[in-house]
Design a protein around this motif. Structure first.
Motif, PDB file in Angstrom:
ATOM      1  N   ALA A  71      45.518  78.733  -6.872  1.00 18.96           N
ATOM      2  CA  ALA A  71      45.145  78.172  -5.756  1.00 18.96           C
ATOM      3  C   ALA A  71      44.944  76.966  -5.892  1.00 18.96           C
ATOM      4  CB  ALA A  71      44.395  79.169  -5.311  1.00 18.96           C
ATOM      5  N   GLY A  72      44.841  76.166  -6.917  1.00 23.32           N
ATOM      6  CA  GLY A  72      44.563  74.690  -6.918  1.00 23.32           C
ATOM      7  C   GLY A  72      45.257  74.026  -7.198  1.00 23.32           C
ATOM      8  N   THR A  73      46.569  74.279  -6.855  1.00 18.29           N
ATOM      9  CA  THR A  73      47.433  73.126  -6.979  1.00 18.29           C
ATOM     10  C   THR A  73      47.874  72.531  -5.700  1.00 18.29           C
ATOM     11  OG1 THR A  73      49.000  75.030  -9.008  1.00 18.29           O
ATOM     12  CG2 THR A  73      50.495  73.649  -7.706  1.00 18.29           C
ATOM     13  N   LEU A  74      47.788  73.618  -5.179  1.00 16.93           N
ATOM     14  CA  LEU A  74      48.129  73.735  -3.441  1.00 16.93           C
ATOM     15  C   LEU A  74      46.664  73.013  -2.258  1.00 16.93           C
ATOM     16  CD1 LEU A  74      50.754  76.021  -1.733  1.00 16.93           C
ATOM     17  CD2 LEU A  74      50.737  73.730  -3.531  1.00 16.93           C
ATOM     18  N   SER A  75      45.719  72.260  -3.462  1.00 16.97           N
ATOM     19  CA  SER A  75      44.685  72.360  -2.704  1.00 16.97           C
ATOM     20  C   SER A  75      43.317  71.026  -3.415  1.00 16.97           C
ATOM     21  CB  SER A  75      43.101  73.569  -3.411  1.00 16.97           C
ATOM     22  OG  SER A  75      42.121  73.596  -2.728  1.00 16.97           O
ATOM     23  N   SER A  76      45.049  70.030  -3.611  1.00 12.27           N
ATOM     24  CA  SER A  76      44.601  68.560  -3.366  1.00 12.27           C
ATOM     25  C   SER A  76      44.488  68.177  -4.998  1.00 12.27           C
ATOM     26  CB  SER A  76      43.187  68.551  -3.092  1.00 12.27           C
ATOM     27  OG  SER A  76      41.945  68.670  -4.369  1.00 12.27           O
ATOM     28  N   GLY A  77      44.546  69.513  -5.897  1.00 11.90           N
ATOM     29  CA  GLY A  77      44.792  68.922  -7.601  1.00 11.90           C
ATOM     30  C   GLY A  77      43.482  67.938  -8.151  1.00 11.90           C
ATOM     31  N   LEU A  78      42.267  68.459  -7.591  1.00 12.70           N
ATOM     32  CA  LEU A  78      41.303  67.211  -7.973  1.00 12.70           C
ATOM     33  C   LEU A  78      40.962  67.879  -9.289  1.00 12.70           C
ATOM     34  CD1 LEU A  78      38.711  65.311  -6.208  1.00 12.70           C
ATOM     35  CD2 LEU A  78      38.257  66.436  -7.677  1.00 12.70           C
ATOM     36  N   ILE A  79      40.759  67.063 -10.462  1.00 11.42           N
ATOM     37  CA  ILE A  79      40.091  67.623 -11.452  1.00 11.42           C
ATOM     38  C   ILE A  79      38.717  67.323 -11.717  1.00 11.42           C
ATOM     39  CG2 ILE A  79      40.216  68.037 -14.163  1.00 11.42           C
ATOM     40  CD1 ILE A  79      42.617  69.147 -11.895  1.00 11.42           C
ATOM     41  N   ASN A  80      37.507  67.779 -11.428  1.00 16.44           N
ATOM     42  CA  ASN A  80      36.234  67.282 -12.165  1.00 16.44           C
ATOM     43  C   ASN A  80      35.671  67.023 -13.182  1.00 16.44           C
ATOM     44  OD1 ASN A  80      35.065  67.067  -9.949  1.00 16.44           O
ATOM     45  ND2 ASN A  80      35.110  69.565  -9.283  1.00 16.44           N
ATOM     46  N   LEU A  81      35.909  66.074 -14.518  1.00 18.32           N
ATOM     47  CA  LEU A  81      36.118  66.299 -15.687  1.00 18.32           C
ATOM     48  C   LEU A  81      34.156  65.850 -16.104  1.00 18.32           C
ATOM     49  CD1 LEU A  81      38.247  62.555 -16.247  1.00 18.32           C
ATOM     50  CD2 LEU A  81      38.810  65.433 -16.739  1.00 18.32           C
ATOM     51  N   ARG A  82      33.518  67.201 -15.104  1.00 16.39           N
ATOM     52  CA  ARG A  82      32.563  67.575 -16.514  1.00 16.39           C
ATOM     53  C   ARG A  82      32.549  68.619 -17.363  1.00 16.39           C
ATOM     54  NH1 ARG A  82      27.132  64.768 -14.377  1.00 16.39           N
ATOM     55  NH2 ARG A  82      26.169  67.231 -15.287  1.00 16.39           N
ATOM     56  N   PRO A  83      31.487  69.428 -18.009  1.00 10.46           N
ATOM     57  CA  PRO A  83      31.809  70.638 -18.605  1.00 10.46           C
ATOM     58  C   PRO A  83      30.930  72.108 -17.403  1.00 10.46           C
ATOM     59  CG  PRO A  83      31.037  69.512 -20.179  1.00 10.46           C
ATOM     60  CD  PRO A  83      31.355  68.613 -19.096  1.00 10.46           C
ATOM     61  N   ASP A  84      30.285  71.448 -16.802  1.00  4.63           N
ATOM     62  CA  ASP A  84      28.566  72.147 -15.836  1.00  4.63           C
ATOM     63  C   ASP A  84      29.036  71.952 -14.345  1.00  4.63           C
ATOM     64  OD1 ASP A  84      28.288  68.895 -15.780  1.00  4.63           O
ATOM     65  OD2 ASP A  84      26.269  69.833 -15.894  1.00  4.63           O
ATOM     66  N   ILE A  85      30.459  71.204 -14.047  1.00  6.10           N
ATOM     67  CA  ILE A  85      31.051  71.332 -12.229  1.00  6.10           C
ATOM     68  C   ILE A  85      31.992  72.442 -13.092  1.00  6.10           C
ATOM     69  CG2 ILE A  85      31.324  70.267 -10.543  1.00  6.10           C
ATOM     70  CD1 ILE A  85      28.914  69.415 -11.373  1.00  6.10           C
ATOM     71  N   GLY A  86      31.763  73.572 -12.007  1.00  2.00           N
ATOM     72  CA  GLY A  86      33.296  74.392 -11.838  1.00  2.00           C
ATOM     73  C   GLY A  86      32.589  75.852 -13.279  1.00  2.00           C
ATOM     74  N   GLY A  87      31.541  75.310 -13.161  1.00  2.00           N
ATOM     75  CA  GLY A  87      31.409  76.513 -14.242  1.00  2.00           C
ATOM     76  C   GLY A  87      30.015  75.815 -15.309  1.00  2.00           C
ATOM     77  N   ASP A  88      30.319  77.132 -16.604  1.00  2.00           N
ATOM     78  CA  ASP A  88      28.537  76.684 -17.344  1.00  2.00           C
ATOM     79  C   ASP A  88      29.752  76.560 -18.315  1.00  2.00           C
ATOM     80  OD1 ASP A  88      26.726  76.644 -15.632  1.00  2.00           O
ATOM     81  OD2 ASP A  88      27.264  78.120 -15.038  1.00  2.00           O
ATOM     82  N   LEU A  89      30.712  75.403 -19.164  1.00  2.00           N
ATOM     83  CA  LEU A  89      31.346  76.040 -19.978  1.00  2.00           C
ATOM     84  C   LEU A  89      30.480  75.496 -21.394  1.00  2.00           C
ATOM     85  CD1 LEU A  89      34.119  75.770 -20.920  1.00  2.00           C
ATOM     86  CD2 LEU A  89      34.560  73.509 -21.134  1.00  2.00           C
TER      87      LEU A  89
END
Length: 465
Positions: A71-89
């Protein structure tokens, strides 16, 4: 029977990055199959956005939600370059250092397959301090992040390049194929699909948000331990781009977290699309939703972002997916099969919007296939209160957001699934069964989804060796 060494369900970032890691670590010798409900990235064309058609034809599956790239492909393709944004990697892999290494690897892979190198945005620290001061005064938190904005148009090209490379390494894409069920027979996994049955020794479940409900069903059947997870429910906010210009100059996708006055609930901004467009999503159960995307080479006069209330349920009702689906069903019914749209002033005043009122708005909607209505008829009082209080606080940080002509769209619901219990390699408590990405409840964005795929892929490749 189609036999593979590894089967992956879902060709979103988690599945794609896992396949890449396996293919390269085994030098293309592993037989890897990716089962994907949707189609190749270049085939994912939404009729609603096509000038020749201009309306939703209820594609099955919905091209916005499903397909290679996720779904992210058609949703602006913005990559947050932090491991604690978009999850708790960092929690998943047990180390901040390892988590940062994975995020950097994810970024390098996107660049390798064609992401424009000049799309990296670094926050201006002096300007960040000013935003942080304003946020603190209303009890909010502004989170500065390095971000890469690939754009929907470029994302399709990047995913297409990656797909072709994986195919050259022997990875088989089984597209237009829905995974229906999974069984274990003689220590192997059998995946029943709409195009036959496939078998493998190793299985990675990465079905994305659209497959969250399916994942829970299969995980329970196979004996995977699950933990209840949160649900994000809210609206897609649309304002004239001038309202957001200043903060966008600091952060392409501003991350602001607010705790509301009445209920002390967490509300946050998510997925900002500057001068972007709002799109309609159609789920297989007949419910609809909204999302946003932004191109690098195509602009609107508006900016949109999701404004989400985080909901956590406890005993006796822990299934956040079912709760979210109930809200989506009601909103869909009220909208006559389309998303609801409402002016902020109408929601605050307790009246429904009409097309006449929408037309008087300074903000012209970028999504036309909507129904003017009253979002408070679909969402409970608590959520509506959180949205209104949160937007008032946000207006102090971003003046003009809480304006009478601000448009709100619903339902905007993020299904992250119940969370699979996994070890540091993303292996579940069922031997040789791995989970990754949003659909397994392990991430909430492209960056961490891709990273969990890399971890799972590396572990599987090691076992294959």
């Amino acid at each position: 029977m189609n036999e593979f060494d590894v089967l992956i369900v879902g060709a979103g970032p988690a599945g794609m990055f896992a396949a890449l890691k396996i293919a390269e670590l085994t030098d293309g010798k592993a037989r890897v199959g990716i089962i994907e409900k949707g189609y190749y990235a270049k085939q994912r064309i939404c009729p609603l956005q096509e000038p020749r058609i201009g309306k939703c034809t209820y594609c099955r599956p919905c091209h916005i939600l499903y397909g290679v790239g996720g779904a992210g492909t058609l949703s602006s393709g913005l990559i947050n370059l932090r491991p604690d944004i978009g999850g708790d990697l960092h929690e998943l892999v047990g180390s901040w250092e390892r988590a940062w290494e994975l995020i950097e690897e994810v970024d390098k892979i996107f660049l390798r397959f064609g992401a424009p190198p000049d799309t990296l945005h670094e926050p201006d620290l002096d300007k960040v301090k000013e935003i942080e001061k304003r946020a603190v005064k209303v009890g909010a938190k502004f989170v500065p992040i390095r971000q890469r904005h690939i754009g929907t148009d470029n994302s399709i090209k990047v995913i297409d390049n990656m797909t072709k490379y994986l195919e050259s390494k022997g990875v088989k894409f089984i597209i237009g194929t829905e995974a229906l069920d999974v069984d274990m027979v003689d220590s192997k996994f059998r995946v029943k699909t709409t195009k036959g049955t496939f078998e493998s020794k190793y299985l990675l479940l990465a079905p994305g948000r659209g497959g969250a409900e399916w994942f829970v069903k299969i995980a329970r059947k196979l004996g995977v331990t699950l933990e209840s997870g949160p649900l994000d429910v809210g609206v897609r906010v649309e304002v004239p781009h001038a309202v957001m210009d200043d903060i966008i100059s600091i952060e392409v996708d501003p991350k602001i977290i607010i705790y509301t006055k009445t209920f002390d609930d967490k509300v946050r901004t998510f997925c900002t699309n500057h001068r972007g467009f709002i799109v309609k999503e159609v789920y297989d159960d007949g419910t609809v939703g909204v999302n946003g995307h932004a191109y690098l080479n195509k602009k609107s006069d508006n900016t949109n972002f999701a404004f989400l209330v985080t909901i956590k349920l406890t005993d006796p009702m822990e299934d956040t997916i079912e709760y979210g689906k109930n809200l989506a069903r009601l909103a869909t019914r009220l909208g006559g099969g389309n998303p609801l749209i409402q002016r902020l002033i109408d929601l605050e005043s307790g009246r429904r919007s009409t097309w006449e009122r929408i037309k008087r708005s300074v903000t012209r909607p970028t999504l036309k296939e909507v129904t003017p209505g009253d979002i408070s008829m679909a969402y409970p009082y608590r959520i509506i209160t959180d949205i209104l209080e949160g937007l008032k606080s946000l207006d102090y940080i971003i003046p003009g957001v809480f304006g009478p002509h601000t448009l709100l769209y619903a339902p905007e619901i993020k299904y992250y699934s119940m969370k699979a219990r996994v070890d540091r390699t993303m292996e579940t408590d069922v031997a040789n069964l791995y989970a990754a990405g949003d659909g397994a409840g392990l991430s909430r964005g492209i960056n961490v989804a891709a990273a969990t795929g890399l971890v799972a892929g590396e572990a599987i490749a090691r076992k294959l060796s």
